[in-house]
Design a protein around this motif. Structure first.
Motif, PDB file in Angstrom:
ATOM      1  N   MET A   1     132.010  56.797  63.445  1.00  0.00           N
ATOM      2  CA  MET A   1     132.511  55.940  62.369  1.00  0.00           C
ATOM      3  C   MET A   1     131.545  55.954  61.182  1.00  0.00           C
ATOM      4  SD  MET A   1     134.209  52.232  62.849  1.00  0.00           S
ATOM      5  CE  MET A   1     132.916  51.049  62.589  1.00  0.00           C
ATOM      6  N   GLN A   2     130.239  55.834  61.476  1.00  0.00           N
ATOM      7  CA  GLN A   2     129.268  55.921  60.396  1.00  0.00           C
ATOM      8  C   GLN A   2     128.998  57.388  60.091  1.00  0.00           C
ATOM      9  OE1 GLN A   2     128.025  53.425  58.621  1.00  0.00           O
ATOM     10  NE2 GLN A   2     129.233  51.951  59.778  1.00  0.00           N
ATOM     11  N   ASP A   3     128.702  57.680  58.840  1.00  0.00           N
ATOM     12  CA  ASP A   3     128.347  59.036  58.457  1.00  0.00           C
ATOM     13  C   ASP A   3     127.261  58.922  57.399  1.00  0.00           C
ATOM     14  OD1 ASP A   3     128.299  61.541  56.949  1.00  0.00           O
ATOM     15  OD2 ASP A   3     130.009  62.082  58.200  1.00  0.00           O
ATOM     16  N   GLY A   4     126.130  59.538  57.691  1.00  0.00           N
ATOM     17  CA  GLY A   4     124.978  59.399  56.812  1.00  0.00           C
ATOM     18  C   GLY A   4     125.202  59.937  55.410  1.00  0.00           C
ATOM     19  N   ARG A   5     126.192  60.807  55.239  1.00  0.00           N
ATOM     20  CA  ARG A   5     126.418  61.376  53.904  1.00  0.00           C
ATOM     21  C   ARG A   5     127.289  60.484  53.036  1.00  0.00           C
ATOM     22  NH1 ARG A   5     128.063  67.324  53.585  1.00  0.00           N
ATOM     23  NH2 ARG A   5     130.038  66.462  54.266  1.00  0.00           N
ATOM     24  N   VAL A   6     127.861  59.458  53.637  1.00  0.00           N
ATOM     25  CA  VAL A   6     128.774  58.596  52.887  1.00  0.00           C
ATOM     26  C   VAL A   6     128.100  57.262  52.593  1.00  0.00           C
ATOM     27  CG1 VAL A   6     131.015  57.468  52.880  1.00  0.00           C
ATOM     28  CG2 VAL A   6     130.752  59.686  53.996  1.00  0.00           C
ATOM     29  N   LYS A   7     128.052  56.913  51.317  1.00  0.00           N
ATOM     30  CA  LYS A   7     127.474  55.635  50.896  1.00  0.00           C
ATOM     31  C   LYS A   7     128.613  54.639  50.723  1.00  0.00           C
ATOM     32  CE  LYS A   7     124.767  53.956  46.913  1.00  0.00           C
ATOM     33  NZ  LYS A   7     124.084  52.863  47.543  1.00  0.00           N
ATOM     34  N   GLU A   8     128.541  53.548  51.440  1.00  0.00           N
ATOM     35  CA  GLU A   8     129.638  52.578  51.382  1.00  0.00           C
ATOM     36  C   GLU A   8     129.778  51.986  49.980  1.00  0.00           C
ATOM     37  OE1 GLU A   8     130.494  49.837  54.725  1.00  0.00           O
ATOM     38  OE2 GLU A   8     130.183  48.272  53.220  1.00  0.00           O
ATOM     39  N   TYR A   9     131.020  51.905  49.527  1.00  0.00           N
ATOM     40  CA  TYR A   9     131.308  51.390  48.188  1.00  0.00           C
ATOM     41  C   TYR A   9     132.186  50.148  48.273  1.00  0.00           C
ATOM     42  CZ  TYR A   9     133.390  51.350  43.487  1.00  0.00           C
ATOM     43  OH  TYR A   9     133.853  50.993  42.257  1.00  0.00           O
ATOM     44  N   ILE A  10     133.264  50.231  49.025  1.00  0.00           N
ATOM     45  CA  ILE A  10     134.128  49.060  49.241  1.00  0.00           C
ATOM     46  C   ILE A  10     134.222  48.862  50.753  1.00  0.00           C
ATOM     47  CG2 ILE A  10     136.351  47.975  48.790  1.00  0.00           C
ATOM     48  CD1 ILE A  10     136.784  50.008  46.517  1.00  0.00           C
ATOM     49  N   SER A  11     133.735  47.736  51.215  1.00  0.00           N
ATOM     50  CA  SER A  11     133.652  47.493  52.657  1.00  0.00           C
ATOM     51  C   SER A  11     135.038  47.281  53.264  1.00  0.00           C
ATOM     52  CB  SER A  11     132.802  46.251  52.932  1.00  0.00           C
ATOM     53  OG  SER A  11     133.493  45.093  52.501  1.00  0.00           O
ATOM     54  N   ALA A  12     135.106  47.450  54.575  1.00  0.00           N
ATOM     55  CA  ALA A  12     136.365  47.194  55.291  1.00  0.00           C
ATOM     56  C   ALA A  12     136.823  45.756  55.083  1.00  0.00           C
ATOM     57  CB  ALA A  12     136.166  47.488  56.774  1.00  0.00           C
ATOM     58  N   GLU A  13     135.866  44.835  54.996  1.00  0.00           N
ATOM     59  CA  GLU A  13     136.222  43.423  54.811  1.00  0.00           C
ATOM     60  C   GLU A  13     136.845  43.185  53.435  1.00  0.00           C
ATOM     61  OE1 GLU A  13     133.263  44.549  55.958  1.00  0.00           O
ATOM     62  OE2 GLU A  13     133.623  43.997  58.065  1.00  0.00           O
ATOM     63  N   TYR A 167     136.089  52.075  55.667  1.00  0.00           N
ATOM     64  CA  TYR A 167     135.670  51.624  54.337  1.00  0.00           C
ATOM     65  C   TYR A 167     135.853  52.774  53.344  1.00  0.00           C
ATOM     66  CZ  TYR A 167     131.570  54.156  56.025  1.00  0.00           C
ATOM     67  OH  TYR A 167     130.752  55.119  56.555  1.00  0.00           O
ATOM     68  N   ILE A 168     135.726  52.441  52.053  1.00  0.00           N
ATOM     69  CA  ILE A 168     135.721  53.462  51.002  1.00  0.00           C
ATOM     70  C   ILE A 168     134.278  53.763  50.658  1.00  0.00           C
ATOM     71  CG2 ILE A 168     136.336  53.966  48.598  1.00  0.00           C
ATOM     72  CD1 ILE A 168     138.800  53.819  50.269  1.00  0.00           C
ATOM     73  N   GLY A 169     133.943  55.048  50.606  1.00  0.00           N
ATOM     74  CA  GLY A 169     132.572  55.403  50.272  1.00  0.00           C
ATOM     75  C   GLY A 169     132.506  56.559  49.297  1.00  0.00           C
ATOM     76  N   TYR A 170     131.292  56.718  48.749  1.00  0.00           N
ATOM     77  CA  TYR A 170     131.004  57.902  47.944  1.00  0.00           C
ATOM     78  C   TYR A 170     130.397  58.956  48.840  1.00  0.00           C
ATOM     79  CZ  TYR A 170     131.196  54.966  43.719  1.00  0.00           C
ATOM     80  OH  TYR A 170     131.574  54.137  42.713  1.00  0.00           O
ATOM     81  N   LEU A 171     130.757  60.185  48.588  1.00  0.00           N
ATOM     82  CA  LEU A 171     130.137  61.289  49.300  1.00  0.00           C
ATOM     83  C   LEU A 171     128.844  61.640  48.564  1.00  0.00           C
ATOM     84  CD1 LEU A 171     130.911  62.857  51.781  1.00  0.00           C
ATOM     85  CD2 LEU A 171     132.130  64.464  50.326  1.00  0.00           C
ATOM     86  N   GLU A 172     127.705  61.475  49.231  1.00  0.00           N
ATOM     87  CA  GLU A 172     126.421  61.622  48.539  1.00  0.00           C
ATOM     88  C   GLU A 172     125.967  63.061  48.404  1.00  0.00           C
ATOM     89  OE1 GLU A 172     123.619  58.782  50.371  1.00  0.00           O
ATOM     90  OE2 GLU A 172     123.717  57.964  48.347  1.00  0.00           O
ATOM     91  N   ASN A 173     126.296  63.886  49.386  1.00  0.00           N
ATOM     92  CA  ASN A 173     125.772  65.248  49.394  1.00  0.00           C
ATOM     93  C   ASN A 173     126.844  66.202  49.899  1.00  0.00           C
ATOM     94  OD1 ASN A 173     124.069  67.423  49.302  1.00  0.00           O
ATOM     95  ND2 ASN A 173     123.218  67.024  51.350  1.00  0.00           N
ATOM     96  N   PRO A 174     127.941  66.331  49.142  1.00  0.00           N
ATOM     97  CA  PRO A 174     129.042  67.156  49.630  1.00  0.00           C
ATOM     98  C   PRO A 174     128.671  68.637  49.644  1.00  0.00           C
ATOM     99  CG  PRO A 174     129.443  66.476  47.375  1.00  0.00           C
ATOM    100  CD  PRO A 174     128.194  65.788  47.812  1.00  0.00           C
ATOM    101  N   ASP A 175     129.439  69.403  50.395  1.00  0.00           N
ATOM    102  CA  ASP A 175     129.183  70.841  50.484  1.00  0.00           C
ATOM    103  C   ASP A 175     129.778  71.548  49.275  1.00  0.00           C
ATOM    104  OD1 ASP A 175     127.975  70.508  52.944  1.00  0.00           O
ATOM    105  OD2 ASP A 175     129.908  70.571  53.963  1.00  0.00           O
ATOM    106  N   THR A 176     129.200  71.304  48.135  1.00  0.00           N
ATOM    107  CA  THR A 176     129.758  71.864  46.907  1.00  0.00           C
ATOM    108  C   THR A 176     128.691  72.658  46.156  1.00  0.00           C
ATOM    109  OG1 THR A 176     129.172  69.856  45.716  1.00  0.00           O
ATOM    110  CG2 THR A 176     131.420  70.004  46.598  1.00  0.00           C
ATOM    111  N   GLY A 177     127.705  73.157  46.881  1.00  0.00           N
ATOM    112  CA  GLY A 177     126.649  73.879  46.222  1.00  0.00           C
ATOM    113  C   GLY A 177     125.768  72.968  45.386  1.00  0.00           C
ATOM    114  N   GLY A 178     125.704  71.708  45.766  1.00  0.00           N
ATOM    115  CA  GLY A 178     124.825  70.767  45.091  1.00  0.00           C
ATOM    116  C   GLY A 178     125.396  70.167  43.825  1.00  0.00           C
TER     117      GLY A 178
END
Ligand code: PRP
Ligand code: MN
Ligand code: MG
Length: 181
Positions: A1-13, A167-178
């Motif tokens: 459920m948790q993923d270190g690459r995703v920064k939480e933006y809008i919580s489930a609550e 939750y809604i999160g931002y992808l902090e380090n996607p596989d997009t070549g940086g």
């Protein structure tokens, strides 16, 4: 459920509170409607539809259509394949989407729906990126306005992943070549 690459933006609550509010407003505004046809747009809207309809106190029919414009990339391909075999003629339709970005997807769907002669069509989106709009499309019901960042979770994906996050999160380090997103 948790993923270190995703920064939480809008919580489930926060999502749960807002989805309930949207459901209550929809229930109020459609209180005279005998049957509301809730149409979710796959894949992204599956979770939002499932939660939203629990708060709609109006008799519903629930269906889904397929529409996809992003494929596996982070930018819209600029064309949408819409597949709809729902019989919406004469119905009050509530189109439900996870996110409204350029507006292309919903613009195409509304165009297709108009040919099927529904009684009415309104749009409900959990997330809206108004700064990115390129097609004339406004949602009557909006959960959250968000800035132009690539979000994942609660149905939204990057290359088919992260849809299961509550939750809604931002992808902090996607596989997009940086590339910054
Ligand atoms: C995403 C999202 C919306 C659309 C929004 O779908 O779920 O349907 O893009 O973008 P737009 O306003 O620029 O059209 P996607 O094409 O990624 O398909 P998916 O729902 O299967 O992930
Ligand atoms: Mn989608
Ligand atoms: Mg997608």
């Amino acid at each position: 459920m948790q993923d270190g690459r995703v920064k939480e933006y809008i919580s489930a609550e926060r999502i749960a509170v807002r989805v309930r509010e949207l459901g209550e407003r929809i229930s109020d505004e459609y209180r005279e409607t005998s049957l509301l046809y809730v149409v979710g747009v796959l894949d992204g809207a599956f979770m939002f539809v499932a939660d939203l309809v629990r708060h709609i106190q109006v008799p519903c029919r629930i269906g889904f259509i397929e529409a996809s414009s992003y494929g596996s990339g982070m930018r819209s391909r600029g064309q949408v394949d819409v597949r709809c075999n729902l019989d919406i003629a004469g119905c009050d339709v509530l189109l439900v989407e996870d996110i409204l970005d350029t507006g292309l997807t919903l613009h195409e769907i509304v165009g297709e729906f108009d040919k099927l002669q529904p009684a009415s069509v309104q749009v409900c989106v959990l997330l809206d990126k108004p700064s990115q709009r390129r097609y004339p499309l406004e949602a009557r019901y909006v959960g959250f306005d968000i800035p132009d960042r690539f979000v994942v979770g609660y149905g939204t994906d990057f290359d088919g992943r992260y849809r299961e996050l509550p939750y809604i999160g931002y992808l902090e380090n996607p596989d997009t070549g940086g590339r910054e997103v």
